[in-house]
Enzyme design. Structure first.
Site, short mmCIF file in Angstrom:
data_model
loop_
_atom_site.label_atom_id
_atom_site.label_comp_id
_atom_site.label_asym_id
_atom_site.label_seq_id
_atom_site.Cartn_x
_atom_site.Cartn_y
_atom_site.Cartn_z
N HIS A 53 -84.72 -95.41 -28.12
CA HIS A 53 -83.33 -95.72 -27.74
C HIS A 53 -83.17 -97.17 -27.27
O HIS A 53 -82.38 -97.92 -27.85
CB HIS A 53 -82.86 -94.70 -26.70
CG HIS A 53 -81.56 -95.04 -26.05
ND1 HIS A 53 -80.37 -95.13 -26.75
CD2 HIS A 53 -81.25 -95.33 -24.76
CE1 HIS A 53 -79.40 -95.45 -25.92
NE2 HIS A 53 -79.91 -95.59 -24.70
N HIS A 77 -82.41 -101.38 -20.19
CA HIS A 77 -81.19 -100.88 -19.55
C HIS A 77 -81.34 -99.51 -18.88
O HIS A 77 -80.58 -99.18 -17.98
CB HIS A 77 -80.01 -100.88 -20.52
CG HIS A 77 -79.98 -99.73 -21.47
ND1 HIS A 77 -80.60 -99.76 -22.69
CD2 HIS A 77 -79.40 -98.51 -21.37
CE1 HIS A 77 -80.41 -98.61 -23.31
NE2 HIS A 77 -79.69 -97.83 -22.53
N GLU A 81 -82.57 -96.74 -13.87
CA GLU A 81 -81.98 -95.41 -13.68
C GLU A 81 -83.01 -94.30 -13.87
O GLU A 81 -83.05 -93.35 -13.10
CB GLU A 81 -80.83 -95.24 -14.69
CG GLU A 81 -80.10 -93.92 -14.60
CD GLU A 81 -79.16 -93.85 -13.40
OE1 GLU A 81 -79.03 -94.88 -12.70
OE2 GLU A 81 -78.60 -92.77 -13.16
N ASP A 82 -83.86 -94.42 -14.90
CA ASP A 82 -84.69 -93.28 -15.30
C ASP A 82 -86.16 -93.37 -14.89
O ASP A 82 -86.91 -92.43 -15.11
CB ASP A 82 -84.65 -93.12 -16.84
CG ASP A 82 -83.26 -92.78 -17.32
OD1 ASP A 82 -82.41 -92.45 -16.47
OD2 ASP A 82 -83.02 -92.87 -18.54
N ASP A 144 -75.04 -99.23 -26.04
CA ASP A 144 -75.77 -98.06 -25.54
C ASP A 144 -75.03 -96.79 -25.95
O ASP A 144 -75.61 -95.86 -26.51
CB ASP A 144 -75.87 -98.18 -24.01
CG ASP A 144 -76.46 -96.96 -23.35
OD1 ASP A 144 -77.39 -96.37 -23.92
OD2 ASP A 144 -76.00 -96.61 -22.24
N ASP A 264 -52.09 -98.32 -47.40
CA ASP A 264 -53.18 -99.28 -47.30
C ASP A 264 -54.53 -98.60 -47.15
O ASP A 264 -55.38 -99.00 -46.41
CB ASP A 264 -52.94 -100.26 -46.16
CG ASP A 264 -52.40 -99.56 -44.93
OD1 ASP A 264 -52.43 -98.32 -44.92
OD2 ASP A 264 -51.96 -100.24 -43.99
MN MN Z 1 -79.07 -95.74 -22.63
#
Ligand code: MN
Length: 737
Positions: A53, A77, A81-82, A144, A264
């Site tokens: 990811h 990123h 957090e993880d 993300d 269109d």
């Molecule tokens: Mn993520």
């Protein structure tokens, strides 16, 4: 399985090398190593290692030409957090800028985003922008989300729907505002697929069915245009594409049309090198095909608020089937596809870079944001856009959470009391304390964006707000709700006080209670102010919302009418006793004003607000200088009416030949001929001008003071309207001194 993501990372490095052979990949490699190591226990829902990811997110950012700190932050990123890595550790390893970006993305992740209401969604979008003070944070967050949406098939149906709805409410509008069309379209199509699978599959099937035929058609059109452009010596890239599914779907729904009726559906794109060539190509295509009227849009001359530029036109193709053509330069193309990200070009060519270049680049970025702010003026709902795009320029609002995760938007400086009343007046009235982010805080604590606020309420039924709160709260909502409470809860006291006020006023004016207080006269007043009883009226009088004098004056008029059926002037003469009509009229003609109840007194028009016939007016009994007449909206009279016994009713006598002096103040954008235009306008209306005076303020506005003679309000209104109609005039108002 591990080999796969390593290969993907190798691809990413290759891509960056292709873009810039001298690129330094050491930091990115360090980031990959850390992410790989720290995420190693984690698996995605698909069963793949989690690290695919962040590698995918970093790759997508690289494809968008984002700068190296963004790409590295994309790789990292999810680390804070993880995994056990802390912000401080990251700062140690990667420095301030990258950590700042990662931290920004992490903060956004903590915003609970499930919401049912549109208002909430708007608040959340604002909150995103206000919390991410660097636009790159939003770009990383969008990428993300895009990768997560691409891999949504591994989630269960409930999560799919929740994620898709959240994406459509929060993320696609953000992508739109940042001009990131490519991401927006892909996100929308993915949401569409999960939220309305039947419509989606149906539409995809219909389009697929016609695909061969349409591709052939597009090819035919592209070939003929290409031939003509070659002839003209224009080097162009041509490309045909079907519109993205969600936009076709929305069009079919909103215009209630079948797929075959959408004009269109087919669009071709011509990309050239220069703006001049755009217009040349535009000319050539219009020469080849008949344009559909009303469908030409020049977004080059007038870019969209998100900086999108292109020429659009819809033409009738060879078989009578319409198609849309979009003509743009390569630069415009880049902006159209990745929007704001186009301005974070990764271009550290040649290794060393002088600071001048860096400054220029930075200015470019600022320019972009500035443009967005400037262009907001042209969009339909400027407020929304302006508010939303303030980024860390947000100065007037804070966004705070309820314990359930709803967002409340409050004026800056708001306190837990404002918050409590924003939830419900019952919560506010019963509040005794507040927890902010889990800690008890004083009631005058200033809330900040992102705070979680919990209100502690009293169990007792007798608890109510404190009068001191009125000076603490910031929002007008809280203020009025607190006032409301006092009005309601102190009803008995108010009624008593109201009754006293009425009695005092009767005494002052020399009437007896039974002379004026009659049901037949009271009832219309109750009806007019929507009160259900006389006590309700006394309540607001006692509370101070309506003056006793006002009510007595109305009743007095009724009384006067009742004692005589004749005209008011005669009544006045009658009750005042000794006046004759001639005198009165002579008196009136001086000013065109009648003073009720009093006669033969000195009257003058106040010079502070210069009332003219038609204005709502009121008289003020001065000490020894008679009655001065003010407009009812004059701030001076509002201040003076504290001493209510000096304020008396006056009215215009009707037709009058008098003229009146009025001061007008005009605010305008600096414009050299404006003064001339105004003078001309006044001359045309044949109004005598007494004075005109113009000056330019420090911030380059023009202020014009005008003194003029007029006969009544309608003439004044006409003049004001005309001045307002002049270009560059911002505001016209009557001056009050
Ligand atoms: Mn993520």
């Amino acid at each position: 399985m591990g080999v796969e993501y390593v290969a993907q990372f190798e691809e990413l490095k290759k891509l960056l090398k292709e873009k810039n052979n001298d690129v330094d990949l050491s930091v990115l490699e360090k980031a990959f190593k850390l992410a790989d190591e720290k995420h190693t226990e984690q698996k995605r829902k698909s069963g793949e290692p989690f690290i695919i990811h962040p590698v995918a997110v970093a790759t997508m950012l690289a494809e968008m030409d984002m700068d190296m700190p963004s790409i590295v932050a994309g790789m990292l990123h999810d680390v804070i957090e993880d995994t056990p890595v802390t912000t401080d550790e990251m700062r140690e390893m990667f420095g301030e800028e990258i950590t700042y970006l990662v931290d920004g993305v992490t903060k956004l992740k903590r915003i609970p985003t499930s919401t049912k209401e549109e208002l909430q969604a708007e608040n959340l979008r604002k909150m995103f922008l206000s919390m991410a003070s660097d636009i790159r944070v939003i770009v990383i967050k969008l990428v993300d989300r895009l990768h997560n949406m691409r891999t949504l098939q591994y989630m269960n149906t409930d999560s799919q729907i929740t994620k898709a709805r959240e994406t459509l409410e929060i993320y696609t509008p953000l992508a739109h505002r940042l001009g990131m069309t490519k991401i927006k379209w892909e996100l929308e199509d993915l949401c569409f697929k999960y939220l309305e699978p039947e419509s989606y599959n149906n539409l995809v099937a219909q389009i697929t069915q016609r695909r061969d035929q349409q591709e052939a058609y597009i090819k035919k059109v592209l070939d003929s245009i290409k031939a003509r452009l070659d002839e003209a010596g224009i080097k162009a890239f041509l490309d045909g594409r079907p519109k993205h599914f969600y936009s076709i779907h929305k069009k079919m729904i909103s215009q209630n049309k079948a797929l075959s009726q959408i004009y269109d559906l087919l669009a071709i794109r011509v990309i050239v090198d220069t703006v001049k060539e755009c217009y040349t190509v535009f000319g050539i295509i219009h020469d080849m095909y008949t344009p559909m009227p009303g469908r030409i849009k020049d977004y080059i001359a007038m870019p969209k608020p998100n900086m999108y530029q292109s020429l659009h036109t819809t033409l009738i193709g060879p078989d009578g089937q319409p198609f849309e053509a979009q003509i743009r330069t390569w630069e415009m193309h880049k902006t159209a596809e990745i929007g704001i990200a186009a301005h974070w070009k990764y271009k550290e060519k040649g290794g060393s870079k002088n600071s001048g270049e860096k400054t220029a680049e930075y200015d470019g970025k600022l320019e972009w944001v500035r443009n967005l702010l400037d262009n907001q003026k042209e969009i339909e709902d400027p407020n929304e856009f302006a508010q939303t795009f303030k980024m860390d320029l947000f100065t007037d609002e804070v966004f705070v959470f309820t314990p359930k995760g709803d967002v409340k938007c409050l004026p800056k400086g708001s306190t837990p009391i404002d918050f409590a009343y924003a939830i419900h007046s019952a919560v506010g009235n019963k509040m005794i304390g507040a927890r902010v982010n889990g800690e008890i805080k004083p009631l005058n604590h200033k809330l900040r964006t992102g705070d979680f606020v919990e209100i502690i309420t009293s169990k007792s039924n007798n608890h109510g707000p404190s009068r001191d709160w009125l000076s603490v709260v910031k929002s007008s909502e809280a203020k009025s709700k607190i006032r409301q409470w006092f009005k309601k809860e102190c009803r008995d006291e108010n009624i008593e006080r109201g009754r006293e006020c009425i009695e005092r006023e009767l005494k002052k004016q020399g009437y007896k209670y039974e002379q004026l207080i009659k049901n037949e006269w009271i009832d219309p007043i109750l009806k007019k102010y929507k009160f259900s009883s006389y006590e309700d009226l006394l309540n607001v009088i006692g509370f101070g919302e309506i003056s006793a004098q006002k009510i007595i004056n109305i009743l007095k008029e009724e009384y006067i009418k009742s004692i005589s059926g004749s005209k008011e002037e005669e009544i006045l003469a009658k009750i005042e006793g000794n006046k004759n009509k001639k005198e009165k009229q002579k008196h009136m003609s001086d000013h065109g004003i009648i003073v009720k109840g009093i006669d033969n007194c000195l009257i003058r028009l106040s010079r502070c607000c210069n009332p003219v016939p038609g204005d709502s007016i009121v008289g003020y009994v001065t000490k020894g200088r008679g009655v001065s007449v003010h407009r009812t909206d004059c701030p001076n009279i509002v201040a003076m009416s504290e001493s209510e016994d000096r304020v008396i009713d006056v009215r215009w006598a009707g037709e009058s030949k008098n003229t009146y002096i009025v001061d007008i103040s005009i605010q305008a954008v600096d414009n050299s001929i404006l003064l001339l235009q105004i003078a001309k306008l006044i001359a045309e209306m044949k109004l005598p001008m007494k004075a005109i005076n113009a000056r330019t303020t420090r911030d380059n506005y023009e202020l014009i003071d005008l003194t003029i003679e007029i006969t009544d309000r309608s003439e004044l209104d006409r003049l004001v309207k005309k001045i307002n109609g002049l270009e560059n005039v911002l505001d016209v108002s009557r001056t009050v001194k």
